[in-house]
Motif scaffolding. Structure first.
Motif, short mmCIF file in Angstrom:
data_model
loop_
_atom_site.label_atom_id
_atom_site.label_comp_id
_atom_site.label_asym_id
_atom_site.label_seq_id
_atom_site.Cartn_x
_atom_site.Cartn_y
_atom_site.Cartn_z
N ARG A 1 0.84 -1.32 0.12
CA ARG A 1 -0.15 0.05 0.05
C ARG A 1 0.88 1.09 -0.07
O ARG A 1 1.61 1.43 0.88
CB ARG A 1 -0.96 0.15 1.16
N LEU A 2 0.81 2.17 -0.90
CA LEU A 2 1.37 3.02 -1.20
C LEU A 2 1.12 4.36 -0.37
O LEU A 2 2.04 5.29 -0.17
CB LEU A 2 1.72 3.56 -2.67
N ASP A 3 -0.13 4.85 -0.15
CA ASP A 3 -0.68 5.95 0.38
C ASP A 3 -0.29 5.85 2.00
O ASP A 3 0.13 7.06 2.51
CB ASP A 3 -2.09 6.24 0.22
N LYS A 4 -0.56 4.65 2.68
CA LYS A 4 -0.47 4.60 4.01
C LYS A 4 0.91 3.78 4.34
O LYS A 4 1.13 3.80 5.65
CB LYS A 4 -1.74 4.09 4.60
N HIS A 5 1.70 3.44 3.48
CA HIS A 5 2.91 2.85 3.56
C HIS A 5 2.86 1.56 4.38
O HIS A 5 3.21 1.50 5.56
CB HIS A 5 3.96 3.64 4.01
N GLU A 6 2.25 0.49 3.87
CA GLU A 6 1.86 -0.75 4.51
C GLU A 6 1.97 -2.07 3.52
O GLU A 6 1.83 -1.72 2.53
CB GLU A 6 0.16 -0.79 5.13
N VAL A 7 2.38 -3.05 4.15
CA VAL A 7 2.25 -4.17 3.51
C VAL A 7 1.10 -4.99 3.88
O VAL A 7 0.61 -5.29 5.01
CB VAL A 7 3.51 -5.11 3.54
N LEU A 8 0.30 -5.69 2.77
CA LEU A 8 -0.99 -6.31 3.29
C LEU A 8 -0.69 -7.98 2.74
O LEU A 8 -0.29 -8.03 1.64
CB LEU A 8 -2.17 -5.86 2.51
N PHE A 9 -1.05 -8.82 3.64
CA PHE A 9 -1.27 -10.09 3.28
C PHE A 9 -2.73 -10.59 3.58
O PHE A 9 -3.18 -10.10 4.61
CB PHE A 9 -0.33 -11.08 4.13
N TYR A 10 -3.25 -11.35 2.85
CA TYR A 10 -4.97 -11.62 3.00
C TYR A 10 -4.92 -13.13 2.61
O TYR A 10 -4.58 -13.83 1.60
CB TYR A 10 -5.75 -10.79 2.18
N ALA A 11 -5.93 -13.67 3.40
CA ALA A 11 -6.55 -14.97 3.14
C ALA A 11 -7.28 -15.19 1.79
O ALA A 11 -7.78 -14.00 1.37
CB ALA A 11 -7.33 -15.50 4.31
N ALA A 12 -7.39 -16.37 1.26
CA ALA A 12 -8.09 -16.79 0.13
C ALA A 12 -9.65 -16.11 0.40
O ALA A 12 -10.27 -15.52 -0.45
CB ALA A 12 -8.16 -18.03 -0.47
N ASN A 13 -10.25 -16.41 1.51
CA ASN A 13 -11.24 -15.96 1.90
C ASN A 13 -11.68 -14.31 2.14
O ASN A 13 -12.81 -13.93 2.52
CB ASN A 13 -12.02 -16.84 2.94
N ALA A 14 -10.67 -13.70 1.88
CA ALA A 14 -10.82 -12.18 2.19
C ALA A 14 -10.52 -11.57 0.97
O ALA A 14 -10.53 -10.17 0.98
CB ALA A 14 -9.76 -11.89 3.03
N ALA A 15 -10.38 -12.16 -0.14
CA ALA A 15 -10.10 -11.59 -1.39
C ALA A 15 -11.31 -10.56 -2.06
O ALA A 15 -10.94 -9.49 -2.28
CB ALA A 15 -9.94 -12.67 -2.59
N GLY A 16 -12.51 -11.03 -1.56
CA GLY A 16 -13.77 -9.94 -1.71
C GLY A 16 -13.56 -8.66 -1.09
O GLY A 16 -14.13 -7.98 -1.59
N ASP A 17 -12.94 -8.69 -0.01
CA ASP A 17 -12.64 -7.45 0.70
C ASP A 17 -11.58 -6.52 0.21
O ASP A 17 -11.55 -5.44 0.48
CB ASP A 17 -12.52 -7.67 2.31
N THR A 18 -10.56 -7.10 -0.24
CA THR A 18 -9.22 -6.49 -0.84
C THR A 18 -9.23 -6.31 -2.27
O THR A 18 -8.70 -5.01 -2.46
CB THR A 18 -7.96 -7.15 -0.28
#
Length: 160
Positions: free
Chosen positions: A134-151
């Motif tokens: 994430r470039l605006d807030k400077h974060e790295v995101l990892f997400y589960a397969a069942n969270a793909a719809g959220d991200t």
């Protein structure tokens, strides 16, 4: 002959380069409950706090909690990290970074995952590996397969 083979095996094992640590921290266990993640994070956080997120921001989620982990070491630096749990399953992990790290993080992610699948002003997304920078807030995101719809909708070229 046996001595030659044994000597060769020893030479390979002691002199082979160490495998690089995977970009995604090994403590991440998709589907883990709050209690399981607290146990897994014990000793990895200087301070740990669990809080309820009400209302939940994850889609189709009745109860959401978050483990805030201070001092979580990622890429050699202690950081604030957020382990987001929906309906007692770990779904998202956010790790805070700094603006000056974006290029190095992008390079490390590209080296491990290949080029980003999607890019916009806010994210460099590696969808096939469920990770994003994430470039605006400077974060790295990892997400589960069942969270793909959220991200993943946030990764579209026209996402704001």
């Amino acid at each position: 002959m046996l001595r030659v083979i044994a000597g060769f095996a020893l030479a390979i094992s002691c002199c082979a380069p160490a495998l690089a640590e995977p970009f995604m921290p090994g403590v991440i266990r998709w589907g883990a409950s709050t209690a399981e993640m607290q146990a897994a994070l014990t000793g990895k956080c200087e301070r740990m706090a669990v809080r309820k997120i009400d209302p939940p921001f994850l889609d189709n989620t009745k109860a959401q909690t978050q483990i805030d982990c201070e001092g979580f070491v990622f890429r050699g630096k202690p950081r604030h990290s957020e382990f987001v749990i929906g309906d007692e399953q770990l779904k998202l992990v956010w790790i805070m970074t700094a603006p000056g790290e974006d290029a190095d993080l992008r390079g490390a992610m590209t080296a491990e995952y290949g080029p980003p699948d999607h890019r916009n002003k806010t994210y460099d997304a590696f969808v096939a590996h469920r990770a994003a920078l994430r470039l605006d807030k400077h974060e790295v995101l990892f997400y589960a397969a069942n969270a793909a719809g959220d991200t993943e909708p946030d990764f579209r070229p026209d996402a704001k």
